[in-house]
Design an enzyme around this catalytic site. Structure first.
Site, PDB file in Angstrom:
ATOM      1  CD  GLU A  76      -2.998   0.918   0.054  1.00 32.41           C
ATOM      2  OE1 GLU A  76      -3.081   1.838  -0.792  1.00 32.41           O
ATOM      3  OE2 GLU A  76      -3.701  -0.092   0.006  1.00 32.41           O
ATOM      4  CD  GLU A  83      -2.767   5.685  -6.164  1.00 33.11           C
ATOM      5  OE1 GLU A  83      -3.042   6.541  -5.288  1.00 33.11           O
ATOM      6  OE2 GLU A  83      -3.498   4.724  -6.421  1.00 33.11           O
TER       7      GLU A  83
END
Length: 131
Positions: A76, A83
């Site tokens: 994560e 991102e």
């Protein structure tokens, strides 16, 4: 009479290494504050730890649960970094930017499914014994 330090450069290098841990911790905290999925993983981690204590997991079970939790958290965090970088270099939509973000999210999904399987294998028999 004190001996001169045979490694005078070690202390600054040690300080830099210690500072890098601080930066890493800041990164985890920043991601935790901004990423809803990571907040979900944090809540899930607390629940899993609570269940682990409740069911008195063995050392092996704790090791497997810890690896599964660490895998999901790590993926994560990497997804969050990917991102951020993609958004920085490609603020407008681009198919390759979208693919990079989708693949990074897919890695989290694969890790989460693997963690779910580990959780079912470890906690399933304990829960079944209660029924």
């Amino acid at each position: 009479m004190s001996q001169p330090n045979p490694h005078p450069r070690r202390f600054p290098a040690l300080m830099r290494r210690a500072a890098s841990f601080g930066y890493a911790f800041q990164g985890v905290v920043a991601a935790l504050r901004s990423e809803v999925h990571l907040q979900f993983h944090a809540i899930s981690t607390v629940v899993v730890i609570g269940l682990g204590f409740y069911f008195r997991l063995s050392w092996l079970e704790w090791a497997l649960v810890s690896l599964a939790v660490g895998l999901v958290w790590g993926l994560e965090l990497v997804n969050t970094a990917v991102e951020a970088v993609v958004n920085l270099v490609s603020p407008e939509y681009h198919p390759l930017a979208g693919r990079a973000k989708d693949v990074a999210a897919g890695a989290v999904l694969v890790g989460a499914v693997a963690a779910l399987v580990v959780g079912l294998l470890i906690f399933g028999p304990h829960v079944w014994a209660l029924l």
